[in-house]
Design an enzyme around this catalytic site. Structure first.
Site, PDB file in Angstrom:
ATOM      1  N   HIS A  79       0.658  -1.254   0.063  1.00  0.00           N
ATOM      2  CA  HIS A  79       0.054   0.054   0.170  1.00  0.00           C
ATOM      3  C   HIS A  79       0.846   1.131  -0.231  1.00  0.00           C
ATOM      4  CE1 HIS A  79       0.440   1.388   4.108  1.00  0.00           C
ATOM      5  NE2 HIS A  79       0.379  -0.061   4.604  1.00  0.00           N
ATOM      6  N   ASP A  81      -0.380   4.555   0.563  1.00  0.00           N
ATOM      7  CA  ASP A  81      -0.671   5.673   1.319  1.00  0.00           C
ATOM      8  C   ASP A  81      -0.127   5.537   2.849  1.00  0.00           C
ATOM      9  OD1 ASP A  81      -2.169   3.296   1.864  1.00  0.00           O
ATOM     10  OD2 ASP A  81      -3.819   4.297   3.031  1.00  0.00           O
ATOM     11  N   ASP A 112       6.338   1.603   6.807  1.00  0.00           N
ATOM     12  CA  ASP A 112       4.885   1.424   6.696  1.00  0.00           C
ATOM     13  C   ASP A 112       4.544   2.473   5.283  1.00  0.00           C
ATOM     14  OD1 ASP A 112       2.337   0.442   6.728  1.00  0.00           O
ATOM     15  OD2 ASP A 112       1.949   1.581   8.518  1.00  0.00           O
ATOM     16  N   GLU A 146      -5.449   2.075   2.244  1.00  0.00           N
ATOM     17  CA  GLU A 146      -5.269   1.081   3.021  1.00  0.00           C
ATOM     18  C   GLU A 146      -5.371   1.267   4.515  1.00  0.00           C
ATOM     19  OE1 GLU A 146      -3.413  -2.052   5.609  1.00  0.00           O
ATOM     20  OE2 GLU A 146      -2.818   0.139   5.395  1.00  0.00           O
ATOM     21  N   GLU A 147      -4.585   2.716   4.680  1.00  0.00           N
ATOM     22  CA  GLU A 147      -4.429   2.994   6.049  1.00  0.00           C
ATOM     23  C   GLU A 147      -5.913   3.440   6.712  1.00  0.00           C
ATOM     24  OE1 GLU A 147      -2.073   2.914   8.244  1.00  0.00           O
ATOM     25  OE2 GLU A 147      -0.153   2.887   6.980  1.00  0.00           O
ATOM     26  N   GLU A 172       4.300  -5.553   3.529  1.00  0.00           N
ATOM     27  CA  GLU A 172       4.197  -4.829   4.870  1.00  0.00           C
ATOM     28  C   GLU A 172       5.345  -5.179   5.855  1.00  0.00           C
ATOM     29  OE1 GLU A 172       1.905  -2.369   6.264  1.00  0.00           O
ATOM     30  OE2 GLU A 172      -0.137  -2.996   5.566  1.00  0.00           O
ATOM     31  N   HIS A 373       3.809   4.172  11.889  1.00  0.00           N
ATOM     32  CA  HIS A 373       2.835   5.096  12.528  1.00  0.00           C
ATOM     33  C   HIS A 373       3.634   6.037  13.805  1.00  0.00           C
ATOM     34  CE1 HIS A 373      -1.055   3.111  10.862  1.00  0.00           C
ATOM     35  NE2 HIS A 373       0.094   2.899  10.293  1.00  0.00           N
TER      36      HIS A 373
HETATM   37 ZN   LIG Z   1       0.930  -0.704   6.454  1.00  0.00          ZN
END
Ligand SMILES: [Zn+2]
Length: 402
Positions: A79, A81, A112, A146-147, A172, A373
């Site tokens: 992903h 984003d 991520d 995705e987030e 991931e 994150h």
């Molecule tokens: Zn991720």
């Protein structure tokens, strides 16, 4: 004489600085969920430069770069984003100005999971240059949103674009381990009604907040009763938000609601989880409480509106899967050691690919998930080349070349 595994490893090292350069470009092109247009442009250019056979963008805005045109289909997914940077004062340097220091590349998305995307582009290049593929159409997908709603993008790829690989490799972060599943999740809302009256005489009314408080305490007890799986661990449920309504702050509440975060282990389904919450409301004495699954609906940067229910099913690739065997063998050939096979703590696009559509998934990605994150997100540079070597090695292995 080099074995093919060593050649792949060597080539990935030769391209390591190129992978870092691509990752730096991806970090500079900020791409929060639903705002991925710019980074998709960067990825498309890099895929073309790397010699991909075909590059296209789907209706939701995900990018699909393809190498080979064989009859069998596999996909590698990242992903593209990211979450926002959060409190900038907690970052030692600008999150969107990548820098390499202490053997790591720093910036939002390095772990991520733009690192996985950059390693995938290098893998595609290597598969072509080393002639590792014959039997497969190999898709490298950079997926959107995705987030905000894991799996939505792949629901679109499968149901609207008809892409059905026999295996999807999720890139991931796994700290270079091989992961074969994770718990599912769902978002549930519970609402009860009351009867409002003047706050000076509460006995005339029926306070919805007291009802919901009793239900919330039953949810706490429900959490203790939930089952556990030896590989994935225990299912959990917790209250994440409480809301209420009343005609004034001097009135008894006529409505109350709670939001639940439910993590699902193996054997738990949407139906079983909803029934348990309804039962908890019954135990509290309120069988008429409304229990329902929430919906996600959002507009992609392409303008397309798309959504799904907030049910993200659990998935596990069986320990004896031939795909896992290929992955473990390929890992050994390119890394020279045995991998640790484990699971993610968080959720990935695997929820719709494997959980809903039953397409086998496994994962390997650069970086440690504890930095996802978080401020000062950073990925070891050597993870990038190791990941691209693994992806190329897996394709070679599935073609019978490794
Ligand atoms: Zn991720």
């Amino acid at each position: 004489m080099n074995t093919l595994g060593q050649t792949i490893q060597q080539k990935s090292k030769e391209y390591e600085q190129e992978t870092v350069r691509v990752l730096s470009e991806l970090i500079r092109a900020q791409s929060f969920s639903g705002k991925e247009k710019e980074v998709v442009g960067v990825i498309g250019n890099e895929m073309k430069k790397a010699g991909f056979d075909n590059v296209r963008i789907d209706g939701l805005g995900s990018i699909i770069g393809t190498v080979g045109n064989g009859p069998r289909v596999i996909a590698f997914d990242a992903h593209i984003d990211t979450v926002y940077a959060g409190d900038r004062t907690q970052w030692k340097s600008d999150p969107f100005t990548p820098k390499v220091e202490d053997g790591k590349i720093w910036g939002r998305g390095t772990v991520d999971q733009k690192g996985g995307m950059a390693a995938m582009i290098t893998a595609g290049r290597m598969i072509k240059e080393l002639g590792l593929n014959k039997e497969f159409t190999v898709h490298f997908t950079g997926t959107v949103m995705e987030e905000d709603c894991d799996g939505l993008c792949w629901n679109h790829l499968i149901e609207e674009e008809n892409i059905r690989p026999e295996l999807v490799v999720i890139t991931e972060p796994t700290n270079l381990n091989i992961y074969r599943g994770h718990r599912g999740r769902m978002e549930i809302r519970v609402d009860v009604k009351g009867v409002s009256c003047h706050g000076s005489a509460p006995e005339r009314g029926d306070n919805a907040i007291y009802k919901m408080a009793r239900i919330a305490l039953e949810i706490e007890k429900l959490n203790d009763r939930l089952i556990s799986d030896p590989f994935l661990g225990k299912g959990t449920v917790t209250v994440t938000e409480a809301t209420s309504s009343s005609p004034s702050l001097c009135a008894v509440a006529d409505g109350a609601g709670i939001h639940l975060d439910r993590r699902l282990t193996l054997g738990e389904t949407k139906e079983s989880a909803l029934a348990e919450v309804a039962d908890a409301a019954r135990r509290a004495g309120y069988p008429d409480a409304r229990v329902h699954l929430l919906e996600y609906q959002e507009t992609a940067y392409t303008g397309k509106e798309y959504g799904m229910e907030k049910y993200y099913p659990t998935w596990v690739l069986q320990e004896n899967s031939p795909y896992l065997e290929h992955a473990v063998k390929a890992y050994g050939e390119v890394m020279g050691k045995k991998p640790l096979v484990d699971k993610w703590t968080f959720s990935t696009n695997g929820v719709t690919i494997a959980g809903k559509h039953k397409i086998p998934c496994l994962g390997l990605g650069p970086g440690n998930e504890v930095y996802a994150h978080a401020p000062n997100e950073a990925c070891p540079v050597e993870h990038l080349s190791a990941a691209s070597a693994f992806y190329a090695g897996l394709v070679a292995r599935m073609n019978g070349k490794l």
